[in-house]
Design an enzyme around this catalytic site. Structure first.
Site, PDB file in Angstrom:
ATOM      1  N   ASP A 295      90.562 -14.837 -49.086  1.00 41.31           N
ATOM      2  CA  ASP A 295      90.495 -14.031 -47.864  1.00 41.31           C
ATOM      3  C   ASP A 295      91.731 -13.146 -47.728  1.00 41.31           C
ATOM      4  OD1 ASP A 295      89.435 -13.119 -45.498  1.00 41.31           O
ATOM      5  OD2 ASP A 295      90.054 -14.854 -44.310  1.00 41.31           O
TER       6      ASP A 295
ATOM      7  N   ASN B 218      91.813  -9.526 -48.498  1.00 41.09           N
ATOM      8  CA  ASN B 218      91.906  -8.302 -49.291  1.00 41.09           C
ATOM      9  C   ASN B 218      91.969  -7.047 -48.414  1.00 41.09           C
ATOM     10  OD1 ASN B 218      91.777  -9.758 -51.675  1.00 41.09           O
ATOM     11  ND2 ASN B 218      89.603  -9.397 -51.990  1.00 41.09           N
TER      12      ASN B 218
ATOM     13  N   ASN C 220      78.327 -11.623 -45.716  1.00 40.93           N
ATOM     14  CA  ASN C 220      79.030 -10.376 -46.039  1.00 40.93           C
ATOM     15  C   ASN C 220      78.123  -9.156 -46.100  1.00 40.93           C
ATOM     16  OD1 ASN C 220      81.522 -11.892 -48.248  1.00 40.93           O
ATOM     17  ND2 ASN C 220      81.621 -11.438 -46.068  1.00 40.93           N
TER      18      ASN C 220
END
Length: 255
Positions: free
Chosen positions: A24, A26, A72
């Site tokens: 997690d 980025n 996502n």
């Protein structure tokens, strides 16, 4: 278990067999540098390379990386498209490196939603490394822990309906055998970067007894040293037998 006779044997006994990682941060990493989110995703690939290399050298049996969750898809369409293209590029570029290092690649999740081109790349990458005997690298793509349990339950339900399996005969082991990670050890250590303290529908069944390690580092900043620190933390927590990140790094250097 026999008493270890060397430091290397001692480490081998204390190491987690299966490490799962929620990669997690980025986007936040890229934003802090005034860059587009995809810049962070590309930088995250190098963190993957370093982490996989360190895990393999340590002798960890399985690493599972949360690359793309079933949630996502809610992200902006252009970001999802870029992620899919990045996935294609990384598969093509990295699979030969994995194969050279005897690592077996497996993509877990509902891949049916991916383009045919990506599905073909996944099949080719898995086939190339299928007979490798080293570390197993699971990449969770379009994966959710609830989905994993549901598809396992559906498989058992079909056996109830079609093969005479009685509901009372269903056991934990039978359900575990229908999960996407069947045949692999359960998660011992689950790592999440970026300071978030939740598991976000990841490996819900497999991580039932995992130690949970949360670090404020954003994923692109995660490297061999910080992975070593997480492993040392686990060894201390799991076995109540102190060790340091420096000791882990010394072991890495001897491999």
């Amino acid at each position: 278990m026999a008493e270890p006779t060397t430091n290397t044997e001692w480490y081998a006994q204390k190491l987690p067999k299966h490490v799962a990682i929620i990669m997690d941060g980025n986007g936040r990493w890229a934003k802090a540098k005034g860059k587009a989110r995809v810049f962070g995703h590309k930088a995250g690939v190098e963190a993957v390379r370093k982490t996989v290399s360190a895990a393999s050298r340590l002798g960890i049996q399985v690493v599972t990386l949360f690359a793309f969750s079933s949630e996502n898809w809610r992200r902006p369409e252009d970001e999802v498209s870029l992620l899919m293209e990045l996935f294609l590029t990384v598969l093509g570029r990295e699979v030969k490196r994995l194969h050279k290092n005897n690592i077996r690649l497996k993509i877990i999740g509902d891949t049916s939603r991916f383009s045919q081109r990506l599905q073909d790349k996944i099949h080719a990458a898995e086939s190339l490394t299928a007979n490798n005997t080293g570390m197993v690298l699971n990449v969770a793509a379009n994966y959710g822990g609830q989905w994993d349990i549901i598809q396992a339950a559906q498989s058992l339900a079909r056996d109830v309906a079609e093969k005479g399996l009685t509901p009372d005969a269903i056991t934990e082991d039978m359900l575990a055998d229908r999960l996407s990670t069947h045949g692999l050890p359960d998660v011992d250590l689950l790592i999440r970067t970026s300071g978030e303290c939740r598991i976000s529908n990841f490996m819900l069944w497999q991580a039932a007894y995992a130690e949970l390690y949360f670090t404020p580092l954003l994923w692109p900043d995660f490297d061999e040293d910080t992975f070593s620190e997480a492993i040392a933390w686990f060894m201390d927590r799991e076995r109540r037998f102190g060790c340091t990140g420096e000791q882990i790094k010394l072991l890495l250097n001897r491999q």
